[in-house]
Enzyme design. Structure first.
Site, PDB file in Angstrom:
ATOM      1  N   ARG A   1       1.563 -10.239   8.066  1.00 41.33           N
ATOM      2  CA  ARG A   1       1.527  -8.982   7.176  1.00 41.33           C
ATOM      3  C   ARG A   1       2.794  -8.075   7.106  1.00 41.33           C
ATOM      4  O   ARG A   1       2.595  -7.195   7.636  1.00 41.33           O
ATOM      5  CB  ARG A   1       0.163  -8.417   7.327  1.00 41.33           C
ATOM      6  CG  ARG A   1      -1.031  -9.095   7.289  1.00 41.33           C
ATOM      7  CD  ARG A   1      -2.164  -8.043   7.426  1.00 41.33           C
ATOM      8  NE  ARG A   1      -2.404  -7.135   8.390  1.00 41.33           N
ATOM      9  CZ  ARG A   1      -2.856  -7.362   9.599  1.00 41.33           C
ATOM     10  NH1 ARG A   1      -3.896  -8.471   9.750  1.00 41.33           N
ATOM     11  NH2 ARG A   1      -2.675  -6.607  10.526  1.00 41.33           N
TER      12      ARG A   1
ATOM     13  N   ASP B   1      11.040  23.515  -4.309  1.00 45.74           N
ATOM     14  CA  ASP B   1      11.647  23.042  -5.025  1.00 45.74           C
ATOM     15  C   ASP B   1      13.119  22.730  -4.882  1.00 45.74           C
ATOM     16  O   ASP B   1      13.950  22.021  -5.682  1.00 45.74           O
ATOM     17  CB  ASP B   1      11.460  23.679  -6.411  1.00 45.74           C
ATOM     18  CG  ASP B   1       9.952  23.900  -6.856  1.00 45.74           C
ATOM     19  OD1 ASP B   1       9.173  23.087  -6.836  1.00 45.74           O
ATOM     20  OD2 ASP B   1       9.505  25.233  -6.888  1.00 45.74           O
TER      21      ASP B   1
ATOM     22  N   TYR C   1      14.478  31.667   2.701  1.00 48.76           N
ATOM     23  CA  TYR C   1      13.331  31.972   3.218  1.00 48.76           C
ATOM     24  C   TYR C   1      13.447  32.692   4.569  1.00 48.76           C
ATOM     25  O   TYR C   1      13.862  31.913   5.489  1.00 48.76           O
ATOM     26  CB  TYR C   1      11.921  31.258   3.188  1.00 48.76           C
ATOM     27  CG  TYR C   1      11.507  31.200   1.568  1.00 48.76           C
ATOM     28  CD1 TYR C   1      11.184  32.317   0.815  1.00 48.76           C
ATOM     29  CD2 TYR C   1      11.412  29.829   0.946  1.00 48.76           C
ATOM     30  CE1 TYR C   1      10.865  31.942  -0.496  1.00 48.76           C
ATOM     31  CE2 TYR C   1      11.051  29.724  -0.002  1.00 48.76           C
ATOM     32  CZ  TYR C   1      10.720  30.802  -0.965  1.00 48.76           C
ATOM     33  OH  TYR C   1      10.312  30.507  -2.273  1.00 48.76           O
TER      34      TYR C   1
ATOM     35  N   ARG D   1     -10.196   1.809  15.336  1.00 49.87           N
ATOM     36  CA  ARG D   1     -10.500   2.231  13.958  1.00 49.87           C
ATOM     37  C   ARG D   1     -11.642   1.796  13.151  1.00 49.87           C
ATOM     38  O   ARG D   1     -12.847   1.737  13.526  1.00 49.87           O
ATOM     39  CB  ARG D   1      -9.198   2.116  13.292  1.00 49.87           C
ATOM     40  CG  ARG D   1      -8.735   3.184  12.113  1.00 49.87           C
ATOM     41  CD  ARG D   1      -7.478   3.215  11.847  1.00 49.87           C
ATOM     42  NE  ARG D   1      -6.829   1.821  11.308  1.00 49.87           N
ATOM     43  CZ  ARG D   1      -5.533   1.599  10.981  1.00 49.87           C
ATOM     44  NH1 ARG D   1      -4.853   2.625  10.697  1.00 49.87           N
ATOM     45  NH2 ARG D   1      -5.082   0.430  10.683  1.00 49.87           N
TER      46      ARG D   1
ATOM     47  N   HIS E   1      -5.778  -5.319  13.576  1.00 51.67           N
ATOM     48  CA  HIS E   1      -4.648  -4.801  13.697  1.00 51.67           C
ATOM     49  C   HIS E   1      -4.206  -4.045  15.044  1.00 51.67           C
ATOM     50  O   HIS E   1      -4.908  -3.673  15.954  1.00 51.67           O
ATOM     51  CB  HIS E   1      -5.015  -3.233  12.777  1.00 51.67           C
ATOM     52  CG  HIS E   1      -3.773  -2.365  12.245  1.00 51.67           C
ATOM     53  ND1 HIS E   1      -3.139  -2.649  11.102  1.00 51.67           N
ATOM     54  CD2 HIS E   1      -3.279  -1.428  12.773  1.00 51.67           C
ATOM     55  CE1 HIS E   1      -2.159  -1.935  10.926  1.00 51.67           C
ATOM     56  NE2 HIS E   1      -2.252  -0.960  11.959  1.00 51.67           N
TER      57      HIS E   1
ATOM     58  N   CYS F   1      13.045  24.672   0.664  1.00 54.20           N
ATOM     59  CA  CYS F   1      12.095  25.478  -0.193  1.00 54.20           C
ATOM     60  C   CYS F   1      11.029  24.395  -0.914  1.00 54.20           C
ATOM     61  O   CYS F   1      11.312  23.263  -0.706  1.00 54.20           O
ATOM     62  CB  CYS F   1      12.724  26.265  -1.322  1.00 54.20           C
ATOM     63  SG  CYS F   1      14.049  27.465  -0.631  1.00 54.20           S
TER      64      CYS F   1
ATOM     65  N   LYS G   1       0.832  -1.087   0.057  1.00 53.53           N
ATOM     66  CA  LYS G   1       0.045   0.115   0.072  1.00 53.53           C
ATOM     67  C   LYS G   1       0.754   1.295   0.013  1.00 53.53           C
ATOM     68  O   LYS G   1       2.269   1.140   0.137  1.00 53.53           O
ATOM     69  CB  LYS G   1      -0.880  -0.135   1.310  1.00 53.53           C
ATOM     70  CG  LYS G   1      -0.282   0.115   2.451  1.00 53.53           C
ATOM     71  CD  LYS G   1      -0.986   0.044   3.535  1.00 53.53           C
ATOM     72  CE  LYS G   1      -0.622   0.006   5.057  1.00 53.53           C
ATOM     73  NZ  LYS G   1      -1.384   0.428   6.061  1.00 53.53           N
TER      74      LYS G   1
END
Length: 383
Positions: free
Chosen positions: A218, A323, A269, A133, A162, A321, A35
């Site tokens: 699992r 990028d 920044y 859950r 789980h 940043c 997953k």
């Protein structure tokens, strides 16, 4: 065609070796969990390699992930763990996906889709033993089993739960959940619902909690070379096995500019990182839009990560940043544009792994790996 030098290099032979180790250590068949884009490693390629080894099942979270596997030609049985089906039981049936069921409407919807397709669908029951859950509570099992026995179009062939403490940090809670799970499986049997496959053991339990190894295990994070335990609390049994696992992913890029700056020069920044001496700053074409967390920025209150350049460590300089990211290479002679930079992995005798980055970002290794974004190309070796 990739132009930017930033990439994730995934060694599929390492994934295969880790899967074989999981089978040997667990001593029974496994649901190989792929997953979340195979924990950031690339779901189609990883699943194809695992499929060649004949896994009992592959585990995904979403119906969409299961369909992606089928469209990639993956033939192995696929277990959908997430429980969000949106009423599209026809997709589960059409693509031969095995869902977790934990509500009467799951049985009804799956039965309708199976009748329409002229097939019998398969499902596993999810039991909530303490996670809070998704899943049936123990008191609901008898009624659900009775409903399942009146739904012949659906073969309920498995039951699972789980762990609430995924790294077994609270062993008492984990052991209590195993005991509750055993009672749940017995309750289904008493209600007349035969169950072929019981499974509860994630990577942590597979490695360190033998009583959790039921009919299936699992393995998830261990398939990609990582232990699921914090270094400070890793059980001795698991630590002894850690040498068998190989890290499968290297995240790399290259220097695109190097500049000399004077003492007192602010970088990135907000100018929160300021050169304390005359410094050399290298800029890398990778940022938080790629999944390199802003929390790794080199400024007060942040994690101040390090990267590897020419086999040595270089600290991040200033805010990461979107990028681009800057690093301080003052103490590394000869750094130049085009030099390889390892964000995650090994270079020379040094290693930066997802455990280290997670600690510096205030997170967990799972998030670091899964967070490597889709605009970072995956390149596969060791197929």
């Amino acid at each position: 065609m990739p132009v930017r030098p930033t990439e994730a290099v995934v060694d599929l032979s390492a994934v295969a070796e880790n899967y074989r180790a999981a089978l040997e250590i667990g001593g029974r068949p496994a649901v190989a969990v792929v997953k979340a884009n195979a924990y950031g490693h690339g779901i189609a390629a990883v699943a194809a390699r695992l499929d060649s080894l004949g896994p009992h099942m592959l585990g995904v979270a979403l119906v969409e992930e299961g369909i992606e596997l089928r469209e990639a030609g993956i033939a192995a049985p696929v277990l959908v763990l997430g429980g969000a089906y949106g009423g599209r039981y026809d997709l589960l049936v059409t693509h031969r996906l095995v869902p977790l069921v934990f509500a009467p409407e799951h049985l009804d919807g799956l039965a309708r889709a199976a009748r329409a397709a002229g097939v019998r669908a398969a499902a596993h029951v999810k039991v909530d033993t303490g996670m809070g859950r998704i899943g049936l509570r123990p008191a609901e099992l008898a009624g659900f089993a009775a409903r399942a026995l009146l739904t012949p179009e659906v073969s309920v062939e498995g039951v699972c739960t789980h762990f609430a403490s995924a790294d077994l940090e609270d062993p008492v809670l984990a052991q209590r959940q195993v005991a509750l799970f055993g009672e749940a499986a017995a309750s289904l049997a008493r209600a007349g619902l035969p169950i072929r496959w019981r499974h509860v053991a994630n990577s942590a339990a597979l490695l360190a909690l033998p009583e959790a190894r039921q009919d299936l295990t699992r393995p998830g994070i261990m398939l990609y070379g990582y232990l699921p335990f914090p270094a400070k609390s890793c059980p001795p049994a698991a630590a002894a096995l850690s040498g068998r696992l190989r890290r499968a992913l290297t995240w790399r890029t290259e220097v695109i500019q190097v500049k000399d700056v004077d003492e007192g020069t602010p970088i990135s920044y907000g100018g929160r990182w300021v050169a304390r001496r005359r410094s050399r700053i290298a800029t890398l074409p990778v940022g938080y839009a790629d999944g390199y967390p802003r929390r790794l920025s080199g400024r007060p209150g942040f994690g101040n990560a390090e990267v590897l350049v020419r086999g040595r460590r270089a600290p991040v300089a200033g805010t990461v940043c979107m990028d681009l990211t800057m690093v301080d290479v003052t103490d590394i002679p000869g750094v130049a544009p085009g030099d390889e930079v390892v964000l995650l992995g090994a270079q020379g005798g040094e290693t930066v792994d997802a455990v280290e980055l997670a600690e510096r970002a205030g997170s967990i290794p799972y998030e670091i790996l899964c967070g490597i974004g889709p605009r970072v190309p995956r390149r596969y070796v060791g197929a």
